[in-house]
Design a protein around this motif. Structure first.
Motif, PDB file in Angstrom:
ATOM      1  N   LYS A   1       0.914  -1.256  -0.047  1.00 44.30           N
ATOM      2  CA  LYS A   1       0.044  -0.006  -0.005  1.00 44.30           C
ATOM      3  C   LYS A   1       0.792   1.267  -0.028  1.00 44.30           C
ATOM      4  CE  LYS A   1      -3.683  -2.085   2.436  1.00 44.30           C
ATOM      5  NZ  LYS A   1      -4.889  -2.157   3.663  1.00 44.30           N
TER       6      LYS A   1
ATOM      7  N   GLU B   1       0.828   5.433   0.143  1.00 45.52           N
ATOM      8  CA  GLU B   1      -0.094   6.630   0.330  1.00 45.52           C
ATOM      9  C   GLU B   1       0.817   8.053   0.508  1.00 45.52           C
ATOM     10  OE1 GLU B   1      -3.339   6.378   3.684  1.00 45.52           O
ATOM     11  OE2 GLU B   1      -2.177   7.764   4.494  1.00 45.52           O
TER      12      GLU B   1
ATOM     13  N   ALA C   1       3.883   1.942  -2.698  1.00 44.28           N
ATOM     14  CA  ALA C   1       3.388   0.605  -2.474  1.00 44.28           C
ATOM     15  C   ALA C   1       4.253  -0.382  -2.846  1.00 44.28           C
ATOM     16  CB  ALA C   1       2.058   0.704  -3.603  1.00 44.28           C
TER      17      ALA C   1
ATOM     18  N   ASN D   1       6.609  -1.059  -0.006  1.00 42.24           N
ATOM     19  CA  ASN D   1       5.818  -1.436   0.960  1.00 42.24           C
ATOM     20  C   ASN D   1       5.738  -3.135   1.019  1.00 42.24           C
ATOM     21  OD1 ASN D   1       2.656  -2.159   2.320  1.00 42.24           O
ATOM     22  ND2 ASN D   1       4.052  -1.467   3.606  1.00 42.24           N
TER      23      ASN D   1
ATOM     24  N   GLN E   1      -2.498  -3.960  -9.932  1.00 43.12           N
ATOM     25  CA  GLN E   1      -2.809  -2.719  -9.294  1.00 43.12           C
ATOM     26  C   GLN E   1      -4.541  -2.966  -8.877  1.00 43.12           C
ATOM     27  OE1 GLN E   1      -2.256   1.010 -11.329  1.00 43.12           O
ATOM     28  NE2 GLN E   1      -2.094   2.208  -9.277  1.00 43.12           N
TER      29      GLN E   1
ATOM     30  N   ASP F   1      -6.493  -1.610  -5.928  1.00 42.30           N
ATOM     31  CA  ASP F   1      -7.202  -0.378  -5.196  1.00 42.30           C
ATOM     32  C   ASP F   1      -8.337  -0.533  -4.590  1.00 42.30           C
ATOM     33  OD1 ASP F   1      -4.830   1.286  -5.148  1.00 42.30           O
ATOM     34  OD2 ASP F   1      -5.223   1.650  -7.252  1.00 42.30           O
ATOM     35  N   ASP F   2      -8.945  -1.557  -4.201  1.00 36.76           N
ATOM     36  CA  ASP F   2     -10.389  -1.859  -3.667  1.00 36.76           C
ATOM     37  C   ASP F   2     -11.461  -1.737  -4.523  1.00 36.76           C
ATOM     38  OD1 ASP F   2      -9.302  -0.338  -0.532  1.00 36.76           O
ATOM     39  OD2 ASP F   2      -9.165  -2.312  -1.098  1.00 36.76           O
TER      40      ASP F   2
ATOM     41  N   THR G   1      -3.836   7.450  -2.651  1.00 34.20           N
ATOM     42  CA  THR G   1      -3.547   6.008  -2.545  1.00 34.20           C
ATOM     43  C   THR G   1      -3.602   4.869  -3.348  1.00 34.20           C
ATOM     44  OG1 THR G   1      -5.608   5.555  -1.659  1.00 34.20           O
ATOM     45  CG2 THR G   1      -4.363   6.496   0.078  1.00 34.20           C
ATOM     46  N   THR G   2      -2.787   4.066  -3.294  1.00 37.00           N
ATOM     47  CA  THR G   2      -2.843   3.061  -4.439  1.00 37.00           C
ATOM     48  C   THR G   2      -2.662   1.637  -3.543  1.00 37.00           C
ATOM     49  OG1 THR G   2      -2.310   2.289  -6.640  1.00 37.00           O
ATOM     50  CG2 THR G   2      -0.378   3.068  -5.043  1.00 37.00           C
ATOM     51  N   GLN G   3      -2.952   0.595  -4.448  1.00 35.66           N
ATOM     52  CA  GLN G   3      -2.515  -0.665  -3.677  1.00 35.66           C
ATOM     53  C   GLN G   3      -2.272  -1.738  -4.762  1.00 35.66           C
ATOM     54  OE1 GLN G   3      -5.304  -2.167  -0.577  1.00 35.66           O
ATOM     55  NE2 GLN G   3      -5.911  -3.794  -2.187  1.00 35.66           N
TER      56      GLN G   3
END
Length: 254
Positions: A52, A54, A180, A183, A207, A209-210, A244-246
């Protein structure tokens, strides 16, 4: 001779059938064997983590919801009253505050009756409400409170929340992705160490991102407050917004 040829054909047919049977078994075993081996290999030799990233960034634009609600005996009167005040507000924004046409947009407009009820008369219409709301984009964040005060003085009586944002978040997307990935590297290295394995190369990166969105620009996590400062005007603090990104990252394990 005829019987010999018949015997040869029979033996050939049996051999062919046997060949097909053995081949079929070999093919079936060939499919199942690697599939099970592949599943075991996946379980033993990779690790998947979620990284993640941010960023907290100072906003550079504010979206203001400024409207007028008018009550009158008829729908036409209510609508005219609202239209006159909106026209005055629009002129104020353009001339005094230098806001461009493209930054002033109507976001809501309606005219609806007001109802009263009594046991004697039942439900009756008593006047009409007309509401017209503008969304105003404004970039001088130090003067947002002053702009809201000026709008209120000019007749705006329906002022909604102020939403702070970054007008072009794409400039920060790469930074969020890098964080991200860093992390993910830390998490994967910790897992590999705990498992007494070495961390290999990256196999895949997705990628997510929910909800499979691209880099998410979060709504302003700003300290939006309408307070009275020493001069008796509204004080609105922009605070910061988040980008933010995931990433779902798969690594090899050595």
């Amino acid at each position: 001779m005829a019987s010999v040829r018949t015997w040869v054909k029979s033996v050939g047919a049996v051999l062919l059938a046997g060949s097909l049977m053995i081949g079929g078994m070999g093919l079936s075993g060939g499919l199942k064997g690697p599939e099970r081996a592949y599943a075991d290999e996946v379980q033993k030799n990779i690790v998947n983590v979620v990284g993640k990233g941010e960023l907290s960034i100072k906003p550079d634009i504010a979206y203001l919801s400024i409207g007028v609600t008018t009550t009158a005996d008829t729908a036409q009167e209510a609508q005219k009253g609202t239209a006159a005040k909106i026209s005055k507000l629009t002129a104020l924004f353009k001339t005094t505050w230098g806001i461009a046409d493209k930054d002033i947009q109507s976001s809501q407009f309606y005219v609806q009756p007001n109802y009263t009820y009594s046991e004697k008369d039942g439900q009756k219409v008593k006047g009409y409400n007309a509401q017209h709301t503008l969304e105003v984009s404004y970039r001088d964040l130090t003067k947002v409170g002053q702009l809201l005060d000026a709008a209120s003085a000019a007749g705006a009586n329906n002022i909604g929340n102020v939403r702070f944002a970054i007008e072009d978040p794409s400039a920060f997307e790469a930074q969020a992705i890098e964080k991200a990935m860093q992390n993910a590297d830390v998490k994967a290295a910790a897992i590999a160490k705990a498992a007494k394995r070495g961390l290999g190369m990256v196999v895949t990166v997705v990628q997510s991102d929910d909800g499979n969105n691209p880099v998410v620009f979060a709504q302003a996590e700003a300290m939006q407050k309408s307070a009275m400062d020493g001069n008796g005007g509204s004080s609105v603090e922009p605070g910061q917004v988040k980008i933010t990104t995931q990433l779902n990252v798969t690594y090899e394990l050595k």
